[in-house]
Scaffold this active site. Structure first.
Site, PDB file in Angstrom:
ATOM      1  N   HIS A 161       9.394  21.674   3.748  1.00  0.00           N
ATOM      2  CA  HIS A 161       8.681  22.759   3.386  1.00  0.00           C
ATOM      3  C   HIS A 161       9.522  24.087   3.395  1.00  0.00           C
ATOM      4  O   HIS A 161       9.696  24.780   2.286  1.00  0.00           O
ATOM      5  CB  HIS A 161       7.462  23.252   4.363  1.00  0.00           C
ATOM      6  CG  HIS A 161       6.637  24.371   3.674  1.00  0.00           C
ATOM      7  ND1 HIS A 161       5.895  24.673   2.980  1.00  0.00           N
ATOM      8  CD2 HIS A 161       7.195  25.808   4.019  1.00  0.00           C
ATOM      9  CE1 HIS A 161       5.402  25.767   2.745  1.00  0.00           C
ATOM     10  NE2 HIS A 161       5.984  26.803   3.288  1.00  0.00           N
TER      11      HIS A 161
ATOM     12  N   HIS B  96       9.461  22.466  -5.684  1.00  0.00           N
ATOM     13  CA  HIS B  96       8.733  21.778  -6.558  1.00  0.00           C
ATOM     14  C   HIS B  96       9.128  22.012  -7.959  1.00  0.00           C
ATOM     15  O   HIS B  96       9.556  23.224  -8.380  1.00  0.00           O
ATOM     16  CB  HIS B  96       7.154  21.783  -6.298  1.00  0.00           C
ATOM     17  CG  HIS B  96       6.439  23.184  -6.826  1.00  0.00           C
ATOM     18  ND1 HIS B  96       6.654  24.306  -5.784  1.00  0.00           N
ATOM     19  CD2 HIS B  96       6.146  23.370  -7.885  1.00  0.00           C
ATOM     20  CE1 HIS B  96       6.185  25.198  -6.723  1.00  0.00           C
ATOM     21  NE2 HIS B  96       5.567  24.943  -7.716  1.00  0.00           N
TER      22      HIS B  96
ATOM     23  N   CYS C 151       0.039  24.850   3.056  1.00  0.00           N
ATOM     24  CA  CYS C 151       0.804  24.585   1.733  1.00  0.00           C
ATOM     25  C   CYS C 151       0.132  23.402   1.284  1.00  0.00           C
ATOM     26  O   CYS C 151       0.328  22.159   2.041  1.00  0.00           O
ATOM     27  CB  CYS C 151       2.172  24.600   2.167  1.00  0.00           C
ATOM     28  SG  CYS C 151       3.204  23.639   0.753  1.00  0.00           S
TER      29      CYS C 151
ATOM     30  N   HIS D   7       7.138  25.827  -1.218  1.00  0.00           N
ATOM     31  CA  HIS D   7       7.679  24.490  -1.096  1.00  0.00           C
ATOM     32  C   HIS D   7       8.274  24.096  -2.396  1.00  0.00           C
ATOM     33  O   HIS D   7       7.922  24.029  -3.303  1.00  0.00           O
ATOM     34  CB  HIS D   7       6.426  23.683  -0.538  1.00  0.00           C
ATOM     35  CG  HIS D   7       6.721  22.244  -0.176  1.00  0.00           C
ATOM     36  ND1 HIS D   7       5.895  21.803   1.201  1.00  0.00           N
ATOM     37  CD2 HIS D   7       7.663  21.356  -0.741  1.00  0.00           C
ATOM     38  CE1 HIS D   7       6.580  20.828   1.394  1.00  0.00           C
ATOM     39  NE2 HIS D   7       7.226  20.323   0.206  1.00  0.00           N
TER      40      HIS D   7
HETATM   41 ZN    ZN Z   1       4.810  22.856   2.251  1.00  0.00          ZN
END
Ligand code: ZN
Ligand code: ZN
Ligand code: FE
Length: 326
Positions: free
Chosen positions: A93, A147, A37, A145
């Site tokens: 995460h 965002h 990630c 993740h």
């Molecule tokens: Zn992540």
């Protein structure tokens, strides 16, 4: 694409009168090993010791140094000057959504975005600061993740341009803000209101397009992000947590959605415009996506199955059952 020419430019659609952002730079996106990630702490780019991180998008659609334009004898194009940022909202995460952060953590995300806006104001080439968030693989989110994103654009987006035109017409005719007036109408109807806090109000508008479309307005008439003060930001974090938690939990599968911030352009006089957030929850029923299909993308008009009033009642009920915040 087989051509090795880098194309990264704006192309003008003379028929609809709007820009298309063309870029083949994204196709260079490298393959990441399973489980890697790029937003997790500890990569060369992300490092350690942060709560919120704003990264440059490595495969942008816009560029601070766009390639030289190839002019066309009929069509109009323009340099795609701009910036693409990723807002990594948490180092954790495994959280699913923005609403899984605490109110304080969400407040921090908002503050970072406001600070970025203020920073970008000094770049005279920037015209519009577009903040948005996509959620769910159904809307093309590959990296889970948590965002969101920022596009700093060299033009005013089409939807905002339409809103500005209608808001200006309303202002010229009645001497009042279109959005303040529609908030008043929603408050007096009451049935589509989702929640009201000290500084913000959330409702499914009378004219909703998407199945679970929530608009969030500041009660105070403000135009741009830098007018959101600390108290308002904290209150917005609370409202976002509740509303997004509700939207997520309406059906068994988490609802895919797009969230976008509409504010006035960075330069110019738009005091008649009223900043707001729009959330488009896209499931009609559990696991069944509303597509922008024939009528929506072909004609530009939405069909709405059921009524916004019914959707509001379902969302209020979900928040009451599943989204208790201390
Ligand atoms: Zn992540
Ligand atoms: Zn207003
Ligand atoms: Fe809007």
């Amino acid at each position: 694409m087989s051509s090795d020419r880098i194309v990264q430019e704006l192309r003008w659609d003379p028929v609809l009168g709007e820009w298309v952002m063309v870029s083949n730079v994204r196709e260079l996106r490298p393959w990441h090993p399973e489980g890697f990630c790029p937003f997790c702490p500890g990569t060369p780019e992300t490092g350690h010791g942060w709560d919120v991180l704003i990264l440059n998008n490595k495969y942008p659609i816009l560029s601070e140094e766009p390639p030289k334009l190839r002019p066309h004898k009929f069509f109009k194009n323009a340099p795609s000057y701009g910036k693409n940022y990723i807002v990594v909202e948490t180092p954790k995460h495994d959280l699913d959504d923005l609403s899984d952060l605490t109110v304080e953590e969400i407040r921090k995300v908002i503050t970072y975005v406001i600070d970025k806006y203020i920073e970008e104001l000094s770049d005279k080439r920037s015209v519009y600061f577009l903040y948005f968030r996509n959620k769910g693989k159904e809307v093309g989110v590959s990296l889970t993740h948590p965002h969101s994103q920022i596009y700093v654009l060299p033009f005013i987006p089409t939807k905002v341009r339409r809103e500005l035109t209608n808001a200006l017409n309303h202002f010229k005719r009645y001497g009042r803000c279109l959005f303040c007036d529609l908030i008043d109408a929603e408050v007096s109807d009451k049935e589509r209101i989702i929640l009201k806090s000290s500084h913000w109000i959330a409702f499914i508008p009378y004219y909703a397009h998407w199945p679970f479309e929530v608009h969030i307005y500041p009660l105070k008439h403000i135009n741009t992000l830098n007018q959101v003060n600390e108290v308002m930001a904290e209150d917005l974090a609370y409202v976002l947590k509740k509303v997004l938690c509700g939207v997520k939990n309406i059906f068994e599968n988490p609802m895919p959605y797009t969230m976008v911030l509409h504010q006035a352009p960075m330069r110019g006089h738009y005091s008649y415009y009223h900043l707001h957030i729009e959330i488009y929850g896209m499931y009609r029923t559990s696991g069944r996506l509303k597509y922008a299909a024939g009528v929506e993308s072909g004609a530009g008009n939405f069909t709405y199955d059921d009524t916004p009033e019914e959707a509001a009642s379902i969302l209020r009920d979900t928040i009451e059952r599943k989204c208790v915040i201390q």
